[in-house]
Scaffold this motif. Structure first.
Motif, PDB file in Angstrom:
ATOM      1  N   GLY A   1      15.146 -11.507  14.214  1.00 15.89           N
ATOM      2  CA  GLY A   1      14.329 -12.539  13.593  1.00 15.89           C
ATOM      3  C   GLY A   1      15.145 -13.505  12.755  1.00 15.89           C
ATOM      4  N   LEU A   2      16.200 -14.086  13.334  1.00 16.44           N
ATOM      5  CA  LEU A   2      17.063 -15.019  12.601  1.00 16.44           C
ATOM      6  C   LEU A   2      17.019 -16.399  13.238  1.00 16.44           C
ATOM      7  CD1 LEU A   2      20.168 -12.735  11.996  1.00 16.44           C
ATOM      8  CD2 LEU A   2      18.361 -13.332  10.371  1.00 16.44           C
ATOM      9  N   VAL A   3      16.830 -17.400  12.408  1.00  9.92           N
ATOM     10  CA  VAL A   3      16.767 -18.792  12.845  1.00  9.92           C
ATOM     11  C   VAL A   3      17.830 -19.583  12.085  1.00  9.92           C
ATOM     12  CG1 VAL A   3      15.336 -20.873  12.919  1.00  9.92           C
ATOM     13  CG2 VAL A   3      14.303 -18.643  13.312  1.00  9.92           C
ATOM     14  N   VAL A   4      18.572 -20.417  12.808  1.00  8.62           N
ATOM     15  CA  VAL A   4      19.577 -21.290  12.189  1.00  8.62           C
ATOM     16  C   VAL A   4      18.992 -22.688  12.095  1.00  8.62           C
ATOM     17  CG1 VAL A   4      21.888 -22.274  12.425  1.00  8.62           C
ATOM     18  CG2 VAL A   4      21.472 -19.922  13.121  1.00  8.62           C
ATOM     19  N   VAL A   5      19.062 -23.269  10.906  1.00  8.19           N
ATOM     20  CA  VAL A   5      18.575 -24.631  10.679  1.00  8.19           C
ATOM     21  C   VAL A   5      19.642 -25.406   9.912  1.00  8.19           C
ATOM     22  CG1 VAL A   5      16.176 -23.878  10.614  1.00  8.19           C
ATOM     23  CG2 VAL A   5      17.421 -24.094   8.494  1.00  8.19           C
ATOM     24  N   ASP A   6      19.490 -26.717   9.863  1.00  8.93           N
ATOM     25  CA  ASP A   6      20.428 -27.489   9.049  1.00  8.93           C
ATOM     26  C   ASP A   6      19.977 -27.432   7.586  1.00  8.93           C
ATOM     27  OD1 ASP A   6      19.237 -30.742   8.735  1.00  8.93           O
ATOM     28  OD2 ASP A   6      18.178 -29.193   9.838  1.00  8.93           O
ATOM     29  N   ARG A   7      20.907 -27.694   6.707  1.00  5.15           N
ATOM     30  CA  ARG A   7      20.624 -27.587   5.276  1.00  5.15           C
ATOM     31  C   ARG A   7      19.719 -28.718   4.791  1.00  5.15           C
ATOM     32  NH1 ARG A   7      24.643 -27.510   0.192  1.00  5.15           N
ATOM     33  NH2 ARG A   7      23.130 -26.710  -1.281  1.00  5.15           N
ATOM     34  N   ASN A   8      19.580 -29.770   5.563  1.00  2.00           N
ATOM     35  CA  ASN A   8      18.651 -30.832   5.190  1.00  2.00           C
ATOM     36  C   ASN A   8      17.209 -30.382   5.377  1.00  2.00           C
ATOM     37  OD1 ASN A   8      20.814 -32.546   4.672  1.00  2.00           O
ATOM     38  ND2 ASN A   8      20.882 -33.225   6.786  1.00  2.00           N
ATOM     39  N   THR A   9      16.989 -29.410   6.252  1.00  2.00           N
ATOM     40  CA  THR A   9      15.648 -28.877   6.483  1.00  2.00           C
ATOM     41  C   THR A   9      15.308 -27.800   5.461  1.00  2.00           C
ATOM     42  OG1 THR A   9      15.835 -29.334   8.835  1.00  2.00           O
ATOM     43  CG2 THR A   9      14.163 -27.760   8.188  1.00  2.00           C
ATOM     44  N   VAL A  10      16.240 -26.907   5.198  1.00  5.11           N
ATOM     45  CA  VAL A  10      16.052 -25.850   4.193  1.00  5.11           C
ATOM     46  C   VAL A  10      17.183 -26.003   3.175  1.00  5.11           C
ATOM     47  CG1 VAL A  10      15.892 -23.372   3.787  1.00  5.11           C
ATOM     48  CG2 VAL A  10      14.957 -24.338   5.886  1.00  5.11           C
ATOM     49  N   PRO A  11      16.975 -26.856   2.154  1.00  2.31           N
ATOM     50  CA  PRO A  11      18.054 -27.187   1.237  1.00  2.31           C
ATOM     51  C   PRO A  11      18.280 -26.204   0.092  1.00  2.31           C
ATOM     52  CG  PRO A  11      16.135 -28.495   0.725  1.00  2.31           C
ATOM     53  CD  PRO A  11      15.791 -27.678   1.930  1.00  2.31           C
ATOM     54  N   SER A  12      17.318 -25.306  -0.155  1.00  2.00           N
ATOM     55  CA  SER A  12      17.429 -24.422  -1.304  1.00  2.00           C
ATOM     56  C   SER A  12      16.710 -23.116  -1.012  1.00  2.00           C
ATOM     57  CB  SER A  12      16.798 -25.102  -2.529  1.00  2.00           C
ATOM     58  OG  SER A  12      16.679 -24.203  -3.606  1.00  2.00           O
TER      59      SER A  12
END
Length: 112
Positions: free
Chosen positions: A37-48
């Motif tokens: 259950g791991l998802v990679v996103v950019d830091r602009n989407t999940v910044p904190s």
């Protein structure tokens, strides 16, 4: 099969910190490991890590996510989810190139 998800990030703070310019963020994520259950996103989407994450699978199923890691250098965030919550969906891990330098498309055609 689903290997892309849409993560929604929301934070409620009386003032914005950590360089955040908004309270709501949305983007695209890639299922790196469907079993864990791991998802990679950019830091602009999940910044904190101080916010709520909701993951949307196939545009119809929304489940809660948890920020596991935010890499400040490589602009990547990792979000986890409970795979049991999407067991009825055909969620698959994305395929990554393993080691070495990938062949350009033209070179691959010549060798076939």
């Amino acid at each position: 099969a689903v290997c892309y998800v849409v993560p929604y990030y929301h934070t409620i703070r009386p003032f914005l910190i950590d360089g955040l310019h908004a309270q709501y963020y949305r983007g695209t994520g890639l299922v790196a490991d469907a079993e864990k259950g791991l998802v990679v996103v950019d830091r602009n989407t999940v910044p904190s890590g101080m916010g709520d994450v909701t993951l949307s699978f196939g545009g119809s199923v929304e489940i809660p996510g948890k920020v596991e890691c935010i890499n400040p250098i490589h602009n990547i965030s990792v979000v986890s989810y409970d795979p049991k919550l999407v067991s009825s969906l055909p969620v698959k891990s994305a395929k990554f190139h393993e080691g070495g330098k990938p062949e350009p498309a033209d070179e691959k055609k010549k060798s076939e």
